[in-house]
Design a protein around this motif. Structure first.
Motif, mmCIF file in Angstrom:
data_model
loop_
_atom_site.group_PDB
_atom_site.id
_atom_site.type_symbol
_atom_site.label_atom_id
_atom_site.label_comp_id
_atom_site.label_asym_id
_atom_site.label_seq_id
_atom_site.Cartn_x
_atom_site.Cartn_y
_atom_site.Cartn_z
ATOM 1 N N LEU A 17 0.858 -1.186 0.000
ATOM 2 C CA LEU A 17 0.000 0.000 0.000
ATOM 3 C C LEU A 17 0.898 1.241 0.000
ATOM 4 C CD1 LEU A 17 -1.757 -2.405 1.215
ATOM 5 C CD2 LEU A 17 -3.164 -0.617 2.185
ATOM 6 N N ASP A 18 1.591 1.439 -1.108
ATOM 7 C CA ASP A 18 2.619 2.479 -1.195
ATOM 8 C C ASP A 18 1.995 3.806 -1.630
ATOM 9 O OD1 ASP A 18 2.085 1.404 -3.713
ATOM 10 O OD2 ASP A 18 4.153 1.575 -4.424
ATOM 11 N N HIS A 19 1.182 4.372 -0.750
ATOM 12 C CA HIS A 19 0.439 5.576 -1.129
ATOM 13 C C HIS A 19 1.320 6.816 -1.224
ATOM 14 C CE1 HIS A 19 0.350 7.357 2.916
ATOM 15 N NE2 HIS A 19 -0.094 6.218 3.411
ATOM 16 N N ASP A 20 2.579 6.690 -0.804
ATOM 17 C CA ASP A 20 3.509 7.798 -0.969
ATOM 18 C C ASP A 20 4.285 7.723 -2.282
ATOM 19 O OD1 ASP A 20 4.829 5.508 -0.194
ATOM 20 O OD2 ASP A 20 6.014 6.457 1.392
ATOM 21 N N SER A 21 3.979 6.728 -3.114
ATOM 22 C CA SER A 21 4.667 6.596 -4.405
ATOM 23 C C SER A 21 4.164 7.653 -5.384
ATOM 24 C CB SER A 21 4.423 5.199 -4.996
ATOM 25 O OG SER A 21 3.044 5.035 -5.314
ATOM 26 N N PRO A 22 4.990 8.062 -6.337
ATOM 27 C CA PRO A 22 4.553 9.066 -7.320
ATOM 28 C C PRO A 22 3.311 8.637 -8.093
ATOM 29 C CG PRO A 22 6.927 8.781 -7.417
ATOM 30 C CD PRO A 22 6.408 7.701 -6.521
ATOM 31 N N GLU A 23 3.202 7.348 -8.394
ATOM 32 C CA GLU A 23 2.059 6.862 -9.170
ATOM 33 C C GLU A 23 0.751 7.061 -8.415
ATOM 34 O OE1 GLU A 23 5.614 4.349 -10.446
ATOM 35 O OE2 GLU A 23 4.804 5.156 -8.565
ATOM 36 N N VAL A 24 0.733 6.687 -7.138
ATOM 37 C CA VAL A 24 -0.495 6.807 -6.354
ATOM 38 C C VAL A 24 -0.803 8.275 -6.073
ATOM 39 C CG1 VAL A 24 -1.635 6.219 -4.183
ATOM 40 C CG2 VAL A 24 -0.212 4.515 -5.338
ATOM 41 N N VAL A 57 -8.688 -11.283 -14.432
ATOM 42 C CA VAL A 57 -8.006 -12.355 -13.723
ATOM 43 C C VAL A 57 -6.845 -12.881 -14.552
ATOM 44 C CG1 VAL A 57 -8.231 -14.673 -12.759
ATOM 45 C CG2 VAL A 57 -10.079 -13.018 -12.458
ATOM 46 N N TYR A 58 -7.085 -13.114 -15.833
ATOM 47 C CA TYR A 58 -6.063 -13.675 -16.704
ATOM 48 C C TYR A 58 -4.827 -12.779 -16.774
ATOM 49 C CZ TYR A 58 -9.746 -16.817 -18.427
ATOM 50 O OH TYR A 58 -10.742 -17.751 -18.534
ATOM 51 N N SER A 59 -3.686 -13.406 -16.783
ATOM 52 C CA SER A 59 -2.378 -12.734 -16.890
ATOM 53 C C SER A 59 -2.060 -11.839 -15.696
ATOM 54 C CB SER A 59 -2.285 -11.909 -18.185
ATOM 55 O OG SER A 59 -2.497 -12.726 -19.315
ATOM 56 N N ALA A 60 -2.845 -11.923 -14.639
ATOM 57 C CA ALA A 60 -2.590 -11.087 -13.463
ATOM 58 C C ALA A 60 -1.228 -11.417 -12.862
ATOM 59 C CB ALA A 60 -3.684 -11.302 -12.420
ATOM 60 N N ASP A 61 -0.514 -10.380 -12.482
ATOM 61 C CA ASP A 61 0.809 -10.517 -11.888
ATOM 62 C C ASP A 61 0.658 -10.623 -10.370
ATOM 63 O OD1 ASP A 61 3.411 -10.355 -11.015
ATOM 64 O OD2 ASP A 61 3.915 -8.545 -12.160
ATOM 65 N N LEU A 62 0.941 -11.794 -9.832
ATOM 66 C CA LEU A 62 0.787 -12.032 -8.398
ATOM 67 C C LEU A 62 2.131 -12.039 -7.673
ATOM 68 C CD1 LEU A 62 -2.016 -14.745 -8.420
ATOM 69 C CD2 LEU A 62 -2.236 -12.302 -7.977
ATOM 70 N N SER A 63 3.145 -11.495 -8.318
ATOM 71 C CA SER A 63 4.432 -11.352 -7.643
ATOM 72 C C SER A 63 4.320 -10.251 -6.597
ATOM 73 C CB SER A 63 5.522 -10.988 -8.651
ATOM 74 O OG SER A 63 5.301 -9.689 -9.187
ATOM 75 N N ARG A 64 5.307 -10.180 -5.719
ATOM 76 C CA ARG A 64 5.311 -9.114 -4.717
ATOM 77 C C ARG A 64 5.263 -7.745 -5.380
ATOM 78 N NH1 ARG A 64 6.417 -10.310 0.549
ATOM 79 N NH2 ARG A 64 6.950 -12.484 0.982
ATOM 80 N N GLU A 65 6.085 -7.549 -6.372
ATOM 81 C CA GLU A 65 6.114 -6.269 -7.071
ATOM 82 C C GLU A 65 4.792 -6.009 -7.776
ATOM 83 O OE1 GLU A 65 6.971 -2.688 -8.836
ATOM 84 O OE2 GLU A 65 8.023 -3.689 -7.193
ATOM 85 N N GLY A 66 4.237 -7.041 -8.391
ATOM 86 C CA GLY A 66 3.019 -6.873 -9.174
ATOM 87 C C GLY A 66 1.794 -6.510 -8.353
ATOM 88 N N LEU A 67 1.821 -6.786 -7.046
ATOM 89 C CA LEU A 67 0.668 -6.503 -6.191
ATOM 90 C C LEU A 67 0.781 -5.175 -5.448
ATOM 91 C CD1 LEU A 67 -0.202 -10.051 -4.862
ATOM 92 C CD2 LEU A 67 -1.749 -8.498 -6.057
ATOM 93 N N ARG A 68 1.813 -4.411 -5.736
ATOM 94 C CA ARG A 68 1.905 -3.074 -5.151
ATOM 95 C C ARG A 68 0.888 -2.151 -5.827
ATOM 96 N NH1 ARG A 68 8.015 -1.067 -4.675
ATOM 97 N NH2 ARG A 68 7.134 0.019 -2.851
ATOM 98 N N ALA A 69 0.363 -1.201 -5.083
ATOM 99 C CA ALA A 69 -0.612 -0.262 -5.652
ATOM 100 C C ALA A 69 -0.014 0.487 -6.842
ATOM 101 C CB ALA A 69 -1.056 0.725 -4.580
ATOM 102 N N SER A 70 1.221 0.914 -6.724
ATOM 103 C CA SER A 70 1.863 1.645 -7.816
ATOM 104 C C SER A 70 2.021 0.774 -9.052
ATOM 105 C CB SER A 70 3.228 2.169 -7.365
ATOM 106 O OG SER A 70 4.055 1.114 -6.886
ATOM 107 N N SER A 89 -4.882 1.883 -0.590
ATOM 108 C CA SER A 89 -3.730 2.780 -0.612
ATOM 109 C C SER A 89 -4.144 4.209 -0.922
ATOM 110 C CB SER A 89 -2.721 2.285 -1.654
ATOM 111 O OG SER A 89 -1.599 3.126 -1.725
ATOM 112 N N ALA A 90 -5.007 4.380 -1.927
ATOM 113 C CA ALA A 90 -5.468 5.716 -2.303
ATOM 114 C C ALA A 90 -6.229 6.372 -1.163
ATOM 115 C CB ALA A 90 -6.344 5.630 -3.550
ATOM 116 N N LEU A 91 -7.030 5.604 -0.439
ATOM 117 C CA LEU A 91 -7.766 6.149 0.698
ATOM 118 C C LEU A 91 -6.819 6.677 1.770
ATOM 119 C CD1 LEU A 91 -10.493 3.391 0.981
ATOM 120 C CD2 LEU A 91 -10.945 5.797 0.463
ATOM 121 N N ARG A 92 -5.793 5.915 2.066
ATOM 122 C CA ARG A 92 -4.849 6.345 3.092
ATOM 123 C C ARG A 92 -4.133 7.632 2.684
ATOM 124 N NH1 ARG A 92 -2.148 0.680 5.411
ATOM 125 N NH2 ARG A 92 -4.154 -0.346 5.805
#
Length: 229
Positions: A17-24, A57-70, A89-92
């Protein structure tokens, strides 16, 4: 569930939940006008994610990196876990406490191909959010977009910041849609190892190489089903 007061962990930035990232930060600035009150901004973010980030659902990235909000914002698509992590993340980022909820569900409208890959119609760890607004926790599910709801004949889930937004038990034709079978709990951060271990055990046929779901398209599944009727 959802009766205790929020704590500091429900506002914290985490790896996922990286709400401080530039993307979020940029997404929130574009999606939730700063002049709105917290409830109005939370509702605006809900619809920006529900309809602005296609559910897949298809092709979803379930890696650690892929599940970050950014990472979900960079990918521009995600399944329920990705979209709920992004919403929490956006709410926070606007000072609204949030948590993730994990539940096992039976989805009666799963496509034939996805049901085969999943090994049935029970899906482990469906994810939605709970949001602290107006002094209480409210459930919110910014997952299925308007387009998918039309294709699969499901009622759209609306959110007003006061009323729980969870899956309706029946679709627009009166067929059973989704049943909640078991709730695993609320989490201030994504319990990644638990989710991946349980998904691999429950749905081994769903995974391709590494940490990606097999290729496909829910839109194409719906079109194929319509063509077969």
């Amino acid at each position: 569930m959802g009766t205790d007061a929020p704590g500091t962990a429900d506002l914290a930035a985490t790896y996922f939940l990286d709400h401080d990232s530039p993307e979020v930060v940029d997404f929130v600035a574009r999606s939730a006008p700063a002049e709105g009150d917290p409830k109005a901004r939370a509702v605006a973010l809900y619809y920006a994610i529900r309809d602005g980030i296609p559910y897949e659902v298809y092709s979803a990235d379930l890696s650690r990196e892929g599940l970050r909000a950014s990472a979900t914002l960079r990918a521009g698509t995600g399944m329920c876990i990705h979209k709920s992590v992004l919403y929490a993340s956006a709410l926070r980022s606007i000072g609204v406490p949030s948590r993730l909820v994990l539940a096992d569900v039976r989805n009666h409208l799963t496509s034939d191909r996805l049901r085969s890959l999943m090994g049935g119609d029970v899906f482990r760890h469906h994810c939605y959010t709970t949001v602290f607004l107006g002094g209480r926790w409210v459930k919110a599910t910014p997952v299925f977009s308007s387009r998918l709801c039309r294709l699969y004949r499901m009622a759209q889930l609306e959110f007003d910041g006061r009323t729980d937004s969870v899956y309706h038990p029946y679709d627009l034709d009166g067929r059973r849609h989704m049943e909640f079978l078991h709730t695993h709990g609320e989490f201030s951060d994504l319990p990644y190892d638990r989710i991946v271990t349980d998904l691999r055990a429950a749905h081994p046929g769903l995974f391709a190489a590494s940490m990606r779901v097999v290729d496909g398209s829910l839109v194409r599944d719906a079109a194929n089903a319509a063509g077969g009727r």
